[in-house]
Scaffold this motif. Structure first.
Motif, PDB file in Angstrom:
ATOM      1  N   PHE A 158       3.652   7.406   2.837  1.00 42.10           N
ATOM      2  CA  PHE A 158       4.063   6.204   3.542  1.00 42.10           C
ATOM      3  C   PHE A 158       3.789   4.966   2.696  1.00 42.10           C
TER       4      PHE A 158
ATOM      5  N   PHE B  72       4.733  -0.005   8.417  1.00 43.69           N
ATOM      6  CA  PHE B  72       4.973   1.184   7.607  1.00 43.69           C
ATOM      7  C   PHE B  72       6.457   1.472   7.471  1.00 43.69           C
ATOM      8  N   GLY B  73       6.795   2.136   6.359  1.00 44.57           N
ATOM      9  CA  GLY B  73       8.114   2.721   6.229  1.00 44.57           C
ATOM     10  C   GLY B  73       8.161   4.024   7.014  1.00 44.57           C
ATOM     11  N   LYS B  74       9.347   4.638   7.046  1.00 44.92           N
ATOM     12  CA  LYS B  74       9.538   5.860   7.840  1.00 44.92           C
ATOM     13  C   LYS B  74       8.929   7.082   7.174  1.00 44.92           C
TER      14      LYS B  74
ATOM     15  N   TYR C 253       0.120   5.232   1.295  1.00 50.50           N
ATOM     16  CA  TYR C 253      -0.787   6.178   1.939  1.00 50.50           C
ATOM     17  C   TYR C 253      -0.160   7.566   1.883  1.00 50.50           C
TER      18      TYR C 253
ATOM     19  N   GLN D  52      -0.294  11.438   3.787  1.00 52.74           N
ATOM     20  CA  GLN D  52      -0.722  12.159   4.984  1.00 52.74           C
ATOM     21  C   GLN D  52      -0.421  13.636   4.800  1.00 52.74           C
TER      22      GLN D  52
ATOM     23  N   GLY E  94      -1.811  -6.209  11.454  1.00 51.49           N
ATOM     24  CA  GLY E  94      -1.447  -4.816  11.327  1.00 51.49           C
ATOM     25  C   GLY E  94      -0.481  -4.590  10.182  1.00 51.49           C
ATOM     26  N   LEU E  95      -0.497  -3.373   9.664  1.00 47.69           N
ATOM     27  CA  LEU E  95       0.435  -2.991   8.615  1.00 47.69           C
ATOM     28  C   LEU E  95       1.765  -2.574   9.228  1.00 47.69           C
TER      29      LEU E  95
ATOM     30  N   PHE F 193       0.832  -1.193   0.000  1.00 45.26           N
ATOM     31  CA  PHE F 193       0.000   0.000   0.000  1.00 45.26           C
ATOM     32  C   PHE F 193       0.874   1.253   0.000  1.00 45.26           C
TER      33      PHE F 193
END
Lengths: 113, 115
Positions: free
Chosen positions: B90, B105-107, B36, B38, B102-103, B34
């Motif tokens: 992200f 995430f990268g930083k 995303y 923000q 849960g996913l 995915f």
């Protein structure tokens, strides 16, 4: 389209107090997830529920607990709050059968003083 | 266990130029991928996802990404960026075996659009 609803949007607490965050998933979604995002950080998975049963557990402190209710909404209970708990808390929801694609709410910003 | 590496913490780009945000993942199991976005003081909005099938996936706002299994990459691209694309992006990975995992995430990559 309906989105994930979180309340409250902002919360200020003192150290050692308790807080309860609420999450209302997208209609027909059966799974809820909680994430914590510290300042300038990536979201960290805390816990998830599928059909009111705990499904997966991440880095959730023992001081935190959560549950999913019969109407599928979820609550994250946080006790003995610490300064380091100040963060943005996201709830996400998904529907099994949609590849568990997670849709995020706007978040609750918690500030612990 | 899964991990995600976003190689660039910040990417400055001029308006109307193309952009690529890089994402590499590591996993011992089959995954979903995915992206995303923000915006400041907002939640995470799903840009696009790879579940299966065609390795080139198109998302909202003119973004697309290509899943490369051999290189374990899922880079995000847009042919022409706008000022409104300024945001944090992200990349995330999730287990595809079913269940409410849960996913990871990268930083994140901060995309900065310069006029």
């Amino acid at each position: 389209a309906a989105g994930v609803i979180q309340s409250p949007r902002h919360l200020i607490k003192e150290k050692r107090e308790t807080a309860t965050l609420k999450c209302y998933p997208i209609p027909r979604h059966d799974t809820v997830y909680w994430y914590q995002q510290g300042p300038g950080q990536d979201p960290q998975f805390l816990i998830s529920f599928y059909e009111k049963m705990q499904s997966d557990k991440g880095s959730i402190p023992d001081r935190f607990s959560a549950q999913q209710f019969s109407d599928y909404h979820s609550e994250l209970n946080m006790s003995s709050l610490e300064l380091g708990d100040s963060a943005l808390y996201f709830c996400a929801s998904s529907y099994r059968g949609d590849g568990e694609t997670q849709y995020f709410g706007p978040g609750t910003r918690l500030l612990v003083l | 266990a899964q991990s995600v590496t976003q190689l660039d913490s910040q990417v400055p780009v001029f308006e109307e130029a193309p952009v690529e945000l890089r994402c590499n993942y590591s996993s011992s199991v089959s995954v979903y991928l995915f992206w995303y976005v923000q915006y400041p003081n907002q939640g995470l909005q799903l840009l696009l996802k790879y579940l299966s099938g065609s390795t080139l996936v198109k998302g909202i706002n003119g973004f697309e990404a290509e899943f490369n299994k051999s290189q374990t990459s899922f880079h995000l691209r847009k042919p022409s960026v706008h000022i409104s694309d300024t945001a944090e992006y992200f990349c995330a990975v999730g287990y595809s075996g079913g269940g409410a995992d849960g996913l990871t995430f990268g930083k994140g990559t901060h995309l900065i659009i310069q006029p």
